[in-house]
Design a protein around this motif. Structure first.
Motif, mmCIF file in Angstrom:
data_model
loop_
_atom_site.group_PDB
_atom_site.id
_atom_site.type_symbol
_atom_site.label_atom_id
_atom_site.label_comp_id
_atom_site.label_asym_id
_atom_site.label_seq_id
_atom_site.Cartn_x
_atom_site.Cartn_y
_atom_site.Cartn_z
ATOM 1 N N ILE A 103 -8.656 1.571 -10.521
ATOM 2 C CA ILE A 103 -9.546 0.514 -10.051
ATOM 3 C C ILE A 103 -10.092 0.884 -8.675
ATOM 4 O O ILE A 103 -11.242 0.611 -8.350
ATOM 5 N N THR A 104 -9.245 1.504 -7.870
ATOM 6 C CA THR A 104 -9.654 2.043 -6.579
ATOM 7 C C THR A 104 -8.961 3.375 -6.398
ATOM 8 O O THR A 104 -8.104 3.761 -7.197
ATOM 9 N N GLY A 105 -9.346 4.103 -5.347
ATOM 10 C CA GLY A 105 -8.749 5.414 -5.164
ATOM 11 C C GLY A 105 -8.997 5.961 -3.773
ATOM 12 O O GLY A 105 -9.664 5.331 -2.940
ATOM 13 N N LEU A 106 -8.490 7.154 -3.532
ATOM 14 C CA LEU A 106 -8.651 7.788 -2.230
ATOM 15 C C LEU A 106 -10.120 8.025 -1.910
ATOM 16 O O LEU A 106 -10.547 7.862 -0.760
ATOM 17 N N ALA A 107 -10.901 8.388 -2.916
ATOM 18 C CA ALA A 107 -12.330 8.627 -2.692
ATOM 19 C C ALA A 107 -13.023 7.358 -2.219
ATOM 20 O O ALA A 107 -13.857 7.388 -1.304
ATOM 21 N N GLN A 108 -12.671 6.229 -2.819
ATOM 22 C CA GLN A 108 -13.335 4.971 -2.481
ATOM 23 C C GLN A 108 -12.997 4.515 -1.056
ATOM 24 O O GLN A 108 -13.884 4.105 -0.312
ATOM 25 N N VAL A 109 -11.727 4.590 -0.669
ATOM 26 C CA VAL A 109 -11.364 4.144 0.675
ATOM 27 C C VAL A 109 -11.791 5.160 1.731
ATOM 28 O O VAL A 109 -11.761 4.867 2.938
ATOM 29 N N SER A 110 -12.193 6.357 1.281
ATOM 30 C CA SER A 110 -12.696 7.370 2.205
ATOM 31 C C SER A 110 -14.201 7.272 2.375
ATOM 32 O O SER A 110 -14.806 8.085 3.081
ATOM 33 N N GLY A 111 -14.811 6.297 1.719
ATOM 34 C CA GLY A 111 -16.247 6.073 1.876
ATOM 35 C C GLY A 111 -17.112 6.635 0.769
ATOM 36 O O GLY A 111 -18.331 6.464 0.786
ATOM 37 N N TYR A 112 -16.492 7.282 -0.235
ATOM 38 C CA TYR A 112 -17.278 7.866 -1.325
ATOM 39 C C TYR A 112 -17.311 6.909 -2.512
ATOM 40 O O TYR A 112 -16.583 7.076 -3.497
ATOM 41 N N ARG A 113 -18.144 5.903 -2.423
ATOM 42 C CA ARG A 113 -18.260 4.930 -3.503
ATOM 43 C C ARG A 113 -19.701 4.481 -3.619
ATOM 44 O O ARG A 113 -20.543 4.812 -2.791
ATOM 45 N N GLY A 114 -19.976 3.746 -4.694
ATOM 46 C CA GLY A 114 -21.336 3.272 -4.905
ATOM 47 C C GLY A 114 -22.215 4.298 -5.592
ATOM 48 O O GLY A 114 -21.746 5.217 -6.264
ATOM 49 N N GLU A 115 -23.515 4.163 -5.395
ATOM 50 C CA GLU A 115 -24.497 5.025 -6.054
ATOM 51 C C GLU A 115 -24.356 6.473 -5.590
ATOM 52 O O GLU A 115 -24.147 6.745 -4.408
ATOM 53 N N LYS A 158 -26.602 9.614 -5.550
ATOM 54 C CA LYS A 158 -27.935 10.164 -5.771
ATOM 55 C C LYS A 158 -27.928 11.685 -5.795
ATOM 56 O O LYS A 158 -28.748 12.309 -6.461
ATOM 57 N N GLU A 159 -27.017 12.287 -5.049
ATOM 58 C CA GLU A 159 -26.999 13.734 -4.910
ATOM 59 C C GLU A 159 -25.703 14.323 -5.459
ATOM 60 O O GLU A 159 -24.647 13.686 -5.414
ATOM 61 N N THR A 160 -25.804 15.550 -5.956
ATOM 62 C CA THR A 160 -24.635 16.239 -6.498
ATOM 63 C C THR A 160 -23.564 16.421 -5.429
ATOM 64 O O THR A 160 -22.373 16.335 -5.713
ATOM 65 N N GLU A 161 -23.986 16.650 -4.194
ATOM 66 C CA GLU A 161 -23.040 16.849 -3.097
ATOM 67 C C GLU A 161 -22.155 15.627 -2.899
ATOM 68 O O GLU A 161 -20.960 15.757 -2.607
ATOM 69 N N ALA A 162 -22.728 14.441 -3.068
ATOM 70 C CA ALA A 162 -21.950 13.210 -2.914
ATOM 71 C C ALA A 162 -20.864 13.127 -3.979
ATOM 72 O O ALA A 162 -19.730 12.715 -3.699
ATOM 73 N N MET A 163 -21.203 13.517 -5.207
ATOM 74 C CA MET A 163 -20.212 13.514 -6.278
ATOM 75 C C MET A 163 -19.152 14.583 -6.040
ATOM 76 O O MET A 163 -17.967 14.371 -6.315
ATOM 77 N N ALA A 164 -19.549 15.720 -5.514
ATOM 78 C CA ALA A 164 -18.602 16.797 -5.231
ATOM 79 C C ALA A 164 -17.556 16.346 -4.210
ATOM 80 O O ALA A 164 -16.369 16.672 -4.331
ATOM 81 N N LYS A 165 -17.983 15.584 -3.202
ATOM 82 C CA LYS A 165 -17.057 15.077 -2.196
ATOM 83 C C LYS A 165 -16.099 14.060 -2.818
ATOM 84 O O LYS A 165 -14.920 13.999 -2.452
ATOM 85 N N ARG A 166 -16.610 13.271 -3.748
ATOM 86 C CA ARG A 166 -15.762 12.293 -4.438
ATOM 87 C C ARG A 166 -14.703 13.012 -5.266
ATOM 88 O O ARG A 166 -13.528 12.625 -5.259
ATOM 89 N N VAL A 167 -15.120 14.054 -5.971
ATOM 90 C CA VAL A 167 -14.188 14.821 -6.796
ATOM 91 C C VAL A 167 -13.135 15.493 -5.912
ATOM 92 O O VAL A 167 -11.943 15.526 -6.256
ATOM 93 N N GLU A 168 -13.554 16.021 -4.771
ATOM 94 C CA GLU A 168 -12.621 16.663 -3.850
ATOM 95 C C GLU A 168 -11.539 15.686 -3.398
ATOM 96 O O GLU A 168 -10.353 16.034 -3.326
ATOM 97 N N ALA A 169 -11.941 14.455 -3.106
ATOM 98 C CA ALA A 169 -10.975 13.435 -2.694
ATOM 99 C C ALA A 169 -10.045 13.070 -3.852
ATOM 100 O O ALA A 169 -8.843 12.860 -3.658
ATOM 101 N N ASP A 170 -10.591 13.002 -5.068
ATOM 102 C CA ASP A 170 -9.776 12.683 -6.244
ATOM 103 C C ASP A 170 -8.698 13.744 -6.468
ATOM 104 O O ASP A 170 -7.536 13.426 -6.755
ATOM 105 N N LEU A 171 -9.074 15.019 -6.350
ATOM 106 C CA LEU A 171 -8.122 16.103 -6.561
ATOM 107 C C LEU A 171 -7.102 16.154 -5.426
ATOM 108 O O LEU A 171 -5.934 16.502 -5.647
ATOM 109 N N GLN A 172 -7.530 15.797 -4.241
ATOM 110 C CA GLN A 172 -6.602 15.725 -3.110
ATOM 111 C C GLN A 172 -5.549 14.661 -3.371
ATOM 112 O O GLN A 172 -4.367 14.846 -3.067
ATOM 113 N N TYR A 173 -5.972 13.540 -3.955
ATOM 114 C CA TYR A 173 -5.029 12.467 -4.301
ATOM 115 C C TYR A 173 -4.013 12.961 -5.322
ATOM 116 O O TYR A 173 -2.803 12.727 -5.187
ATOM 117 N N ILE A 174 -4.489 13.631 -6.362
ATOM 118 C CA ILE A 174 -3.602 14.117 -7.417
ATOM 119 C C ILE A 174 -2.571 15.099 -6.849
ATOM 120 O O ILE A 174 -1.385 15.042 -7.181
#
Length: 230
Positions: free
Chosen positions: A173-185, A187-203
């Motif tokens: 429902i929430t995650g490290l990426a979201q509380v790190s500011g990577y949430r919402g729309e 628009k750019e691939t780089e934004a998604m890459a940062k979200r994925v990086e935070a997700d893998l850091q959490y794992i």
């Protein structure tokens, strides 16, 4: 009037796990062995408390507000990518007017589909509360990588390195990426890459304490206006 009415999604040909899924082969043993049981126990207890003490009275109120403003179901369900790439129906309070492209098009700033009640629900993240039902069903965790629409998963898996690795655990429902500011729309691939990086850091760095910290940060952020949430 039933508050559990769901939208009728168009029949989708994508109902099987996405192809070319590459699992995350180096998940920390503590998350696989020790963490899975503790994490699931926490999920069940936390979700049950939210449903019992919050959703039990808040859901009828939100349902009434949604129904008074616009026609359509109270809950919106959408196929999203779950653990190991397996699709599941993710629940949300309906925040938009019903449309044929709701399961394909991401919400954007100034989106005309968003209702006034829906805008408030989205800004405060109250629209996500029904996902605690997904947690009780074993489809989601309280904390984990956010699940994406199937189309987004298919698109980003082709351009973001290790994108599918984030599906090695239950989505959250929430995650490290979201509380790190990577949430919402996104628009750019780089934004998604940062979200994925935070997700893998959490794992890779999971701990029960980290989960509690993310829950606390999520609650605090929920009380503040979110710039990138529409």
């Amino acid at each position: 009037m039933s508050t559990l009415t769901l939208t009728c999604e168009p029949t989708s040909p994508v109902v099987q796990p996405l192809l070319n899924f590459n699992g995350f082969n180096h998940i920390p043993p503590k998350l696989v062995v020790q963490g899975s049981r503790r994490k699931r126990a926490f999920d069940l207890i936390f979700a049950a408390l939210v449903v019992l003490f919050l959703l039990s009275w808040l859901m009828p109120l939100i349902a009434l507000l949604i129904r008074l403003e616009s026609k359509g179901p109270i809950l919106f369900k959408q196929l999203r990518t779950g653990k190991n790439g397996k699709p599941f129906y993710c629940f949300k309070f309906r925040s938009m007017r019903t449309s044929a492209d709701a399961h394909l098009k991401q919400a954007t700033k100034g989106d005309s589909r968003i209702t006034k009640v829906g805008a408030f629900l989205r800004k405060t993240s109250l629209d996500e509360l029904p996902q605690f039902i997904n947690v009780l069903r074993g489809e989601m965790s309280v904390i984990g990588p956010r699940p994406h629409m199937l189309r987004h998963t298919e698109d980003y898996s082709k351009v973001v390195h290790n994108f599918m690795a984030r599906h090695a655990i239950l989505p959250g429902i929430t995650g490290l990426a979201q509380v790190s500011g990577y949430r919402g729309e996104t628009k750019e691939t780089e934004a998604m890459a940062k979200r994925v990086e935070a997700d893998l850091q959490y794992i890779q760095n999971w701990s029960f304490g980290l989960d509690l910290k993310i829950v606390g940060q999520t609650i605090v952020q929920g009380l503040k206006p979110q710039e990138h949430v529409f």
